[in-house]
Design an enzyme around this catalytic site. Structure first.
Site, PDB file in Angstrom:
ATOM      1  CB  THR A  35      12.430 -13.083 -13.984  1.00 23.01           C
ATOM      2  OG1 THR A  35      12.490 -12.552 -15.310  1.00 23.01           O
ATOM      3  CG2 THR A  35      11.597 -14.362 -13.994  1.00 23.01           C
ATOM      4  CB  SER A  56      12.747  -5.918 -14.813  1.00 19.03           C
ATOM      5  OG  SER A  56      12.325  -4.908 -15.713  1.00 19.03           O
ATOM      6  CG  ASP A  79       6.436  -6.974  -9.997  1.00 23.41           C
ATOM      7  OD1 ASP A  79       7.054  -7.950  -9.562  1.00 23.41           O
ATOM      8  OD2 ASP A  79       5.406  -7.074 -10.683  1.00 23.41           O
ATOM      9  NE  ARG A 130      -1.295 -13.444   0.297  1.00 26.74           N
ATOM     10  CZ  ARG A 130      -1.485 -13.763  -0.976  1.00 26.74           C
ATOM     11  NH1 ARG A 130      -2.692 -13.990  -1.439  1.00 26.74           N
ATOM     12  NH2 ARG A 130      -0.463 -13.852  -1.795  1.00 26.74           N
ATOM     13  CG  ASP A 148      10.391  -4.349  -2.240  1.00 25.42           C
ATOM     14  OD1 ASP A 148       9.353  -4.782  -2.808  1.00 25.42           O
ATOM     15  OD2 ASP A 148      10.848  -3.214  -2.465  1.00 25.42           O
ATOM     16  CB  ALA A 149       6.935  -5.905   1.687  1.00 21.77           C
ATOM     17  N   GLY A 150       6.689  -5.019  -1.642  1.00 21.26           N
ATOM     18  CA  GLY A 150       5.784  -4.406  -2.613  1.00 21.26           C
ATOM     19  C   GLY A 150       5.563  -5.290  -3.830  1.00 21.26           C
ATOM     20  CG  LEU A 190       7.363 -14.274  -2.075  1.00 21.27           C
ATOM     21  CD1 LEU A 190       8.883 -14.182  -2.090  1.00 21.27           C
ATOM     22  CD2 LEU A 190       6.908 -15.723  -2.041  1.00 21.27           C
TER      23      LEU A 190
END
Ligand code: GAR
Length: 188
Positions: free
Chosen positions: A107, A135, A144, A64, A140-142, A92
């Protein structure tokens, strides 16, 4: 116009709406590249608009981290000021996130923080909500979990199934996404 890269995995109806908006007279943004993580049908929207389109497949890399690095490099070649995830179905990694701090948006077809993840429409329907929507968030790293930039709501109909509900959500969603992108790229 502000250069924007769009990441997709699917049919690309949101990408198509962005492309259409970017072609209107005084658009504040321009789609300079489209990247998919798979052979996504939506890539055709880019190629028929004469916009560079490419695939960066997770499976083509040893792990990854290597994929994340390759994706970051592919995005950076277009020097975008904004990166839009429009139905991009992979998380990401740090290389991409750190290259565009606060400049990646996503989105999602549910009213976050409810029903995050890959099956927002199915999960909302299974829960039995009467109102759902879409929405647009900062990434960010989480999963959604980023700051909410815009939301639009609609009623779930008794006869809805996942496909019918998702289609109605997408109508709202693409309008909202175009508005947010225009807003974020407007000269100030
Ligand atoms: C959109 O509804 C988007 O919100 C969703 O995939 C669809 C892509 O449609 N994204 C997610 O579920 C992300 N977790 P499109 O390919 O026609 O634009």
């Amino acid at each position: 116009p502000v250069p924007v890269v769009v990441l997709i995995s699917g049919t690309g109806s949101n990408l198509a709406a962005l492309l259409e908006a970017s072609r209107t007279g005084d658009s504040s943004f321009e789609i300079v590249g489209v990247i998919a993580d798979r052979e996504a049908a939506g890539l055709a929207h880019a190629t028929s608009a004469g916009i560079p389109a490419e695939i960066v497949r997770l499976g083509d890399f040893p792990d990854r981290e290597a994929w994340d690095g390759a994706l970051a490099a592919a995005i950076s070649r277009y020097a975008p000021q904004l990166v839009v995830l429009a139905g991009f179905m992979k998380l990401l990694g740090p290389a991409v996130l750190e290259a565009h701090p606060g400049r990646i948006i996503n989105t999602h077809p549910a009213l976050l923080p409810s029903f995050p993840g890959a099956h927002g429409v199915r999960d909302a329907l299974a829960y039995g909500v009467k109102v759902t929507g879409a929405s647009v968030i900062e990434v960010d790293a989480g999963v959604d979990t980023g700051r909410i930039l815009a939301q639009a709501a609609l009623e779930v109909l008794p006869e809805d199934d996942e496909a019918s509900l998702h289609e109605r959500i997408k109508v709202l969603e693409r309008r909202m996404l175009v508005d947010v992108v225009a807003d974020l790229t407007r000269p100030r």
